[in-house]
Write an enzyme that holds these catalytic residues in place. Structure first.
Site, PDB file in Angstrom:
ATOM      1  N   ARG A 223       0.849  -1.187   0.000  1.00  0.00           N
ATOM      2  CA  ARG A 223       0.000   0.000   0.000  1.00  0.00           C
ATOM      3  C   ARG A 223       0.886   1.238   0.000  1.00  0.00           C
ATOM      4  O   ARG A 223       1.966   1.240   0.623  1.00  0.00           O
ATOM      5  CB  ARG A 223      -0.910   0.026   1.240  1.00  0.00           C
ATOM      6  CG  ARG A 223      -2.058  -0.971   1.202  1.00  0.00           C
ATOM      7  CD  ARG A 223      -3.117  -0.615   0.148  1.00  0.00           C
ATOM      8  NE  ARG A 223      -4.255  -1.511   0.127  1.00  0.00           N
ATOM      9  CZ  ARG A 223      -4.389  -2.559  -0.696  1.00  0.00           C
ATOM     10  NH1 ARG A 223      -3.453  -2.835  -1.576  1.00  0.00           N
ATOM     11  NH2 ARG A 223      -5.477  -3.297  -0.654  1.00  0.00           N
ATOM     12  N   HIS A 271      -1.049   0.232  -9.652  1.00  0.00           N
ATOM     13  CA  HIS A 271      -1.716  -0.765  -8.786  1.00  0.00           C
ATOM     14  C   HIS A 271      -2.142  -1.970  -9.647  1.00  0.00           C
ATOM     15  O   HIS A 271      -3.304  -2.381  -9.643  1.00  0.00           O
ATOM     16  CB  HIS A 271      -2.924  -0.143  -8.079  1.00  0.00           C
ATOM     17  CG  HIS A 271      -3.311  -0.878  -6.820  1.00  0.00           C
ATOM     18  ND1 HIS A 271      -3.703  -0.246  -5.671  1.00  0.00           N
ATOM     19  CD2 HIS A 271      -3.375  -2.202  -6.546  1.00  0.00           C
ATOM     20  CE1 HIS A 271      -4.007  -1.149  -4.739  1.00  0.00           C
ATOM     21  NE2 HIS A 271      -3.808  -2.348  -5.260  1.00  0.00           N
TER      22      HIS A 271
HETATM   23  P1  NDP Z   1      -1.884 -11.653   4.950  1.00  0.00           P
HETATM   24  O1  NDP Z   1      -2.832 -11.104   5.958  1.00  0.00           O
HETATM   25  O2  NDP Z   1      -2.081 -13.068   4.502  1.00  0.00           O
HETATM   26  O3  NDP Z   1      -0.390 -11.550   5.502  1.00  0.00           O
HETATM   27  C1  NDP Z   1       0.088 -10.434   6.179  1.00  0.00           C
HETATM   28  C2  NDP Z   1       1.527 -10.707   6.643  1.00  0.00           C
HETATM   29  O4  NDP Z   1       2.067  -9.506   7.173  1.00  0.00           O
HETATM   30  C3  NDP Z   1       1.619 -11.771   7.750  1.00  0.00           C
HETATM   31  O5  NDP Z   1       2.757 -12.556   7.581  1.00  0.00           O
HETATM   32  C4  NDP Z   1       1.751 -10.920   9.009  1.00  0.00           C
HETATM   33  O6  NDP Z   1       2.448 -11.550  10.073  1.00  0.00           O
HETATM   34  C5  NDP Z   1       2.577  -9.763   8.479  1.00  0.00           C
HETATM   35  N1  NDP Z   1       2.412  -8.592   9.352  1.00  0.00           N
HETATM   36  C6  NDP Z   1       1.293  -7.916   9.671  1.00  0.00           C
HETATM   37  N2  NDP Z   1       1.555  -6.917  10.531  1.00  0.00           N
HETATM   38  C7  NDP Z   1       2.884  -6.970  10.769  1.00  0.00           C
HETATM   39  C8  NDP Z   1       3.757  -6.216  11.566  1.00  0.00           C
HETATM   40  N3  NDP Z   1       3.334  -5.194  12.329  1.00  0.00           N
HETATM   41  N4  NDP Z   1       5.057  -6.549  11.581  1.00  0.00           N
HETATM   42  C9  NDP Z   1       5.524  -7.589  10.842  1.00  0.00           C
HETATM   43  N5  NDP Z   1       4.725  -8.351  10.057  1.00  0.00           N
HETATM   44  C10 NDP Z   1       3.428  -8.039  10.016  1.00  0.00           C
HETATM   45  O7  NDP Z   1      -1.936 -10.653   3.716  1.00  0.00           O
HETATM   46  P2  NDP Z   1      -1.695 -10.984   2.166  1.00  0.00           P
HETATM   47  O8  NDP Z   1      -0.393 -11.670   2.036  1.00  0.00           O
HETATM   48  O9  NDP Z   1      -2.881 -11.652   1.589  1.00  0.00           O
HETATM   49  O10 NDP Z   1      -1.648  -9.508   1.536  1.00  0.00           O
HETATM   50  C11 NDP Z   1      -0.687  -8.567   1.946  1.00  0.00           C
HETATM   51  C12 NDP Z   1      -1.014  -7.198   1.374  1.00  0.00           C
HETATM   52  O11 NDP Z   1      -0.708  -7.130  -0.008  1.00  0.00           O
HETATM   53  C13 NDP Z   1      -2.493  -6.788   1.407  1.00  0.00           C
HETATM   54  O12 NDP Z   1      -2.887  -6.367   2.683  1.00  0.00           O
HETATM   55  C14 NDP Z   1      -2.514  -5.661   0.394  1.00  0.00           C
HETATM   56  O13 NDP Z   1      -2.233  -4.435   1.035  1.00  0.00           O
HETATM   57  C15 NDP Z   1      -1.383  -5.998  -0.578  1.00  0.00           C
HETATM   58  N6  NDP Z   1      -1.875  -6.345  -1.911  1.00  0.00           N
HETATM   59  C16 NDP Z   1      -1.496  -5.571  -2.989  1.00  0.00           C
HETATM   60  C17 NDP Z   1      -1.916  -5.884  -4.246  1.00  0.00           C
HETATM   61  C18 NDP Z   1      -1.471  -5.103  -5.442  1.00  0.00           C
HETATM   62  O14 NDP Z   1      -1.969  -5.306  -6.547  1.00  0.00           O
HETATM   63  N7  NDP Z   1      -0.505  -4.221  -5.317  1.00  0.00           N
HETATM   64  C19 NDP Z   1      -2.793  -7.029  -4.516  1.00  0.00           C
HETATM   65  C20 NDP Z   1      -3.114  -7.776  -3.341  1.00  0.00           C
HETATM   66  C21 NDP Z   1      -2.677  -7.438  -2.078  1.00  0.00           C
HETATM   67  P3  NDP Z   1       1.892 -12.892  10.764  1.00  0.00           P
HETATM   68  O15 NDP Z   1       2.096 -13.971   9.727  1.00  0.00           O
HETATM   69  O16 NDP Z   1       2.757 -13.069  11.935  1.00  0.00           O
HETATM   70  O17 NDP Z   1       0.441 -12.631  11.053  1.00  0.00           O
HETATM   71  C1  OXD Z   2      -5.729  -6.150  -3.015  1.00  0.00           C
HETATM   72  C2  OXD Z   2      -5.338  -5.171  -4.054  1.00  0.00           C
HETATM   73  O1  OXD Z   2      -5.538  -5.851  -1.830  1.00  0.00           O
HETATM   74  O2  OXD Z   2      -5.706  -5.368  -5.223  1.00  0.00           O
HETATM   75  O3  OXD Z   2      -6.218  -7.229  -3.387  1.00  0.00           O
HETATM   76  O4  OXD Z   2      -4.639  -4.212  -3.742  1.00  0.00           O
END
Ligand code: NDP
Ligand code: OXD
Length: 308
Positions: A223, A271
């Site tokens: 993000r 994006h």
């Molecule tokens: P998940 O919820 O599956 O994973 C989040 C990960 O981040 C987990 O490993 C979590 O740790 C870690 N995390 C969260 N908070 C912290 C913190 N404070 N410190 C360290 N690690 C942290 O999310 P996804 O993998 O499904 O997606 C990740 C992000 O990707 C989405 O939220 C979105 O913003 C972005 N995205 C962007 C897209 C694009 O087109 N650019 C498309 C899709 C998603 P733990 O495992 O310990 O819980």
């Molecule tokens: C998502 C994105 O979070 O598209 O899936 O950014």
């Protein structure tokens, strides 16, 4: 029971078709043709305008079209109902593909060659084996784990950082604040795949860039609000960072006068890294609707206290 679909970006008609193919007879309404708001019991949405979901009196579940639900959580009127993220094999695969593409761009010096082309300069940089390049993935969730595994299969040296400890084959993992310094210290390429939460907002800032090796590259596919814009420009201009690939920005679309557009060492994509595909993502939506009817727990619900 009716399902409302709202998205300014997704192919909503295609979503309707894929849902009906799996669940014939499902009453699907596409915004703004929602009919009587009292009919709507579930909503499948991306970036719903604040207040929109609060206007549906019989809503029982909110299903996100996206993996990241940070924008929805910023709506103070968001109903206190189960909120499910999109987890879709096509979305996951295309994110991993995009991350690999960015890692290869830096590993094979395509950023340097693009700059040389603008100067009509012909100069070869030798490529070392991928195992000599260390790529670190921040966030080892659904997307981070898959991206890290693909990078490992390609031969990169891969590390990962998350909130709680994880074990992932071929990946050196670190967790929590104590793990951040050792994670950052060795990286050639830093990939951000964190969810946006109060803890992770502005995490990509000057202090963090100084914990990296000088000359590392940044890939932000999470993000825009993870990144402090001016700190990135300063880090690039002082050589602390060599290059950045940004798929997301604080404001989207990025305003035309934003300095990122014209910075010689920033690559921007709109994006575009990844998104849910109706042909595969519809399976999860239909399963969650079945569970909602049966009174069973829904899949991939968000923990609102954690913010992801
Ligand atoms: P998940 O919820 O599956 O994973 C989040 C990960 O981040 C987990 O490993 C979590 O740790 C870690 N995390 C969260 N908070 C912290 C913190 N404070 N410190 C360290 N690690 C942290 O999310 P996804 O993998 O499904 O997606 C990740 C992000 O990707 C989405 O939220 C979105 O913003 C972005 N995205 C962007 C897209 C694009 O087109 N650019 C498309 C899709 C998603 P733990 O495992 O310990 O819980
Ligand atoms: C998502 C994105 O979070 O598209 O899936 O950014």
């Amino acid at each position: 029971m009716a399902l409302l679909i709202y998205s300014p970006d997704d192919p909503v008609e295609l979503w309707r078709q894929e849902l009906l193919a799996r669940r014939p007879g499902l009453d699907v309404r596409i915004w703004p043709d929602l009919g009587d708001p009292a009919d709507i019991t579930a909503a499948l949405v991306w970036l719903p305008p604040p207040g929109m979901l609060a206007g549906l009196p019989n809503l029982r579940a909110i299903l996100s079209l996206a993996a990241g639900i940070d924008a929805m959580l910023r709506d103070p009127t968001l109903p206190d109902l189960p909120l499910c993220r999109m987890v879709d094999p096509s979305l996951t695969r295309s994110m991993s593909e995009f991350v690999l593409l960015q890692a290869l761009k830096y590993h094979r010096h395509l950023d340097l060659y693009a700059a040389q082309q603008r100067r009509a300069e012909w100069r070869l940089y030798l490529t070392r084996p991928a195992s000599t390049t260390t790529v670190g993935v921040m966030g080892l969730g659904v997307l981070g784990q898959d991206a890290a595994s693909l990078l490992v299969r390609h031969g990169f040296n891969v590390t990962g950082w998350s909130r709680s400890p994880h074990e992932l084959e071929g990946v050196t993992t670190y967790a929590g604040e104590a793990g951040l310094d050792p994670f950052l210290a060795s990286l050639d390429i830093l990939v951000c795949l964190l969810p946006l939460t109060p803890e992770t907002e502005n995490i990509l800032n000057t202090a963090l860039f100084h914990r990296l090796k000088a000359g590392a590259c940044l890939v932000n596919v999470a993000r825009g609000r993870h990144l402090v814009d001016q700190d990135l420009i300063d880090a690039l201009d002082t050589g602390r960072l060599a290059h950045a690939s940004l798929d997301v920005t604080r404001e989207e679309p990025l305003p035309p006068d934003h300095p990122f557009w014209r910075h010689p060492r920033i690559d921007l994509t709109p994006h575009a890294a990844s998104y849910g595909q109706p042909s595969t993502g519809a399976d999860l939506v239909v399963e969650n609707l079945r569970r909602l009817d049966a009174g069973e727990p829904l899949l991939h619900t968000v923990d609102r206290t954690r913010g992801y």
